[in-house]
Design an enzyme around this catalytic site. Structure first.
Site, PDB file in Angstrom:
ATOM      1  N   ASP A  95       5.015  -1.117  -0.150  1.00 45.96           N
ATOM      2  CA  ASP A  95       5.626  -0.485   1.028  1.00 45.96           C
ATOM      3  C   ASP A  95       6.791  -1.297   1.589  1.00 45.96           C
ATOM      4  O   ASP A  95       6.677  -2.506   1.810  1.00 45.96           O
ATOM      5  CB  ASP A  95       4.583  -0.313   2.131  1.00 45.96           C
ATOM      6  CG  ASP A  95       3.558   0.752   1.774  1.00 45.96           C
ATOM      7  OD1 ASP A  95       3.539   1.207   0.613  1.00 45.96           O
ATOM      8  OD2 ASP A  95       2.777   1.128   2.656  1.00 45.96           O
TER       9      ASP A  95
ATOM     10  N   GLY B  25       4.602   1.058  -8.082  1.00 40.28           N
ATOM     11  CA  GLY B  25       5.341   0.419  -9.173  1.00 40.28           C
ATOM     12  C   GLY B  25       4.482  -0.366 -10.141  1.00 40.28           C
ATOM     13  O   GLY B  25       4.984  -1.194 -10.892  1.00 40.28           O
TER      14      GLY B  25
ATOM     15  N   ASP C 140      -0.417   9.847  -3.560  1.00 39.48           N
ATOM     16  CA  ASP C 140      -0.551   8.409  -3.329  1.00 39.48           C
ATOM     17  C   ASP C 140      -1.885   7.893  -3.885  1.00 39.48           C
ATOM     18  O   ASP C 140      -2.946   8.322  -3.437  1.00 39.48           O
ATOM     19  CB  ASP C 140      -0.470   8.183  -1.806  1.00 39.48           C
ATOM     20  CG  ASP C 140      -0.217   6.756  -1.421  1.00 39.48           C
ATOM     21  OD1 ASP C 140      -0.355   5.872  -2.264  1.00 39.48           O
ATOM     22  OD2 ASP C 140       0.112   6.537  -0.241  1.00 39.48           O
TER      23      ASP C 140
HETATM   24  C1  GLA Z   1       0.720   4.003   1.396  1.00 46.12           C
HETATM   25  C2  GLA Z   1       2.120   4.442   0.986  1.00 46.12           C
HETATM   26  C3  GLA Z   1       2.986   4.636   2.229  1.00 46.12           C
HETATM   27  C4  GLA Z   1       2.333   5.662   3.146  1.00 46.12           C
HETATM   28  C5  GLA Z   1       0.911   5.241   3.488  1.00 46.12           C
HETATM   29  C6  GLA Z   1       0.163   6.323   4.232  1.00 46.12           C
HETATM   30  O1  GLA Z   1       0.710   2.729   1.974  1.00 46.12           O
HETATM   31  O2  GLA Z   1       2.698   3.504   0.113  1.00 46.12           O
HETATM   32  O3  GLA Z   1       4.282   5.054   1.861  1.00 46.12           O
HETATM   33  O4  GLA Z   1       2.354   6.916   2.524  1.00 46.12           O
HETATM   34  O5  GLA Z   1       0.160   4.933   2.301  1.00 46.12           O
HETATM   35  O6  GLA Z   1      -1.159   5.968   4.484  1.00 46.12           O
END
Ligand code: GLA
Length: 413
Positions: A234, A213, A163
């Site tokens: 998200d 994205g 991430d």
């Molecule tokens: C980001 C990701 C989520 C999740 C959080 C965890 O917002 O997009 O899917 O993994 O981090 O902190």
């Protein structure tokens, strides 16, 4: 965790206010790691499993993961094809003097947890970031990629979600202020570095980019070794979020295929404010999109109606179709969208989504077979009722608000 929310906002603000490139530079060639045999291919169909974030977020514990694994088996989800039990953010503790990252007190023994999950015939996923911190502010993999990849492999990890988050301010903005091309190069290099580190372990590990994205990730995701990449921010457990994400997928079909998938984010089926009709539409459309099916609900307290949706064999078969063709939006009329997906053996799936808010707001809706390039009458199977129906051009359809008609046509013509 408060720091997580702030760092998320910071990253969002940074990107928003600094602007970002709309197109990616030419992808770097993907060179094999010399002297090491590549692990077997993974994610030949979209990964199926469960992830802790959508329900537990920062509160997830070892026991929650064990419970999810137990329920995956007890509910029949494993038999329906779900495999991965993925721990999302907030498992991380501190690094020791040798740079080895330890899990925090919520996860007393990761190897034992992996063994527990594996003993049930399931696989374990984990989470990190190419930056110094995860999105929730925990320790991440910057400058420890090889060490972390080897540790995951030694635990028996089968899936990594990686991430972006703090990599943006800590590396991209710091090392290359105002130079988008160089920032992109740094991001691609960081993603590829972890891909190579995972590959060098020799263990088959699904590699999932979480990068929201941006920067046309679908164009360069495969070149950095990704099996899937998030195509959106998200997801949230409400209709507006699900429907906005669905519409944002139009045009991405050509980037999906065996081993490399668009990821419109994890499922919210059974969570929040979604009605059963909305759950059905969400699940059906993620299947049409050849999306990873990662449930994100509270499995030990799952209602039977929710289980029935998540374990529907016919709908899962659409998602898992071996050709891996993602659906395209054929046309929209009023508040109704019609999507089609080509399937193996010449079959076709057609989904008609009623996004109208009032039950009969858009009715009667007349399905145009001509606009799908089809000629009726056509025998079709309604995948949610199991009934056989005959489709004719211009036929009226009764579909409730936020509900879906999902059919499989064995012999389209
Ligand atoms: C980001 C990701 C989520 C999740 C959080 C965890 O917002 O997009 O899917 O993994 O981090 O902190």
């Amino acid at each position: 965790m408060r720091i997580g929310r702030w760092s998320r906002f910071f990253v969002f603000a940074l990107i928003t206010f600094t602007g970002r490139a709309q197109t990616a530079p030419a992808p770097a060639a993907h060179k094999p790691v010399h002297g090491i045999a590549s692990p077997p291919a993974v994610a030949l169909t979209p990964p199926m499993g469960w992830n802790s974030w959508n329900f537990f977020a920062e509160k997830v514990t070892d026991q929650d993961i064990r419970n999810a694994a137990d329920q995956m088996v007890a509910t029949g989800m494993k038999d329906a094809g779900y495999v991965y039990i993925n721990i999302d953010d907030t498992w991380e503790g501190e690094r020791d003097a040798n740079g080895v990252l330890h899990a925090n007190s919520k996860f007393p023994d990761m190897k034992a947890l992996a063994d527990y999950v594996h003993a049930k015939g399931l696989k374990l996923g984990i989470y990190s970031s190419p930056g110094p911190k995860t999105c929730a502010g925990y320790a991440a993999s910057l400058d420890h990629e090889v060490q972390d990849a080897q540790m995951y492999a030694s635990w028996g990890v089968d899936y990594l979600k990686y991430d972006l988050c703090s990599f943006i301010p800590a590396v991209m903005q710091k090392q290359a202020p105002d130079d988008r091309a160089e920032q992109m190069r740094l991001m691609l290099a960081a993603y590829k570095k972890m891909a190579d580190a995972l590959k060098a372990t020799g263990r088959p590990i699904v590699y999932s980019l979480c990068q929201y994205g941006w920067d046309a990730v679908w164009e360069w995701g495969p070149s950095v070794g990704a099996n899937l990449w998030r195509t959106t921010g998200d997801i949230q457990a409400n209709w507006n979020s699900v429907y906005a994400i669905l519409n944002a997928q139009a045009g991405l079909a050509k980037y999906a295929g065996p081993g490399h998938w668009n990821d419109p984010d994890m499922l919210e089926v059974g969570n929040g404010k979604l009605t059963l009709a909305e759950d059905r539409t969400h699940f059906s459309m993620w299947a049409m999109l050849a999306a990873p099916l990662l449930a994100g609900n509270d499995l030990p307290n799952m209602k039977p109606e929710v289980k029935a949706i998540l374990t529907d064999r016919e709908v899962i078969a659409i998602d898992q179709d071996r050709l891996g063709h993602e659906a395209t939006r054929a046309y929209s009329e009023g508040e109704v969208d019609v999507w089609t997906r080509r399937l193996a053996e010449g079959a076709l799936a057609v989904a008609v989504v009623n996004a109208g808010s009032a039950r009969y707001s858009t009715h009667p809706f007349h399905l145009s077979l001509a606009r799908l390039g089809l000629h009726g009458p056509l025998a079709a199977q309604n995948l949610w009722t199991g009934e056989t129906m005959t489709l004719t051009d211009g036929m009226p359809l009764e579909i409730g608000s936020h509900d879906i008609l999902l059919v499989r046509i064995a012999e389209p013509k």
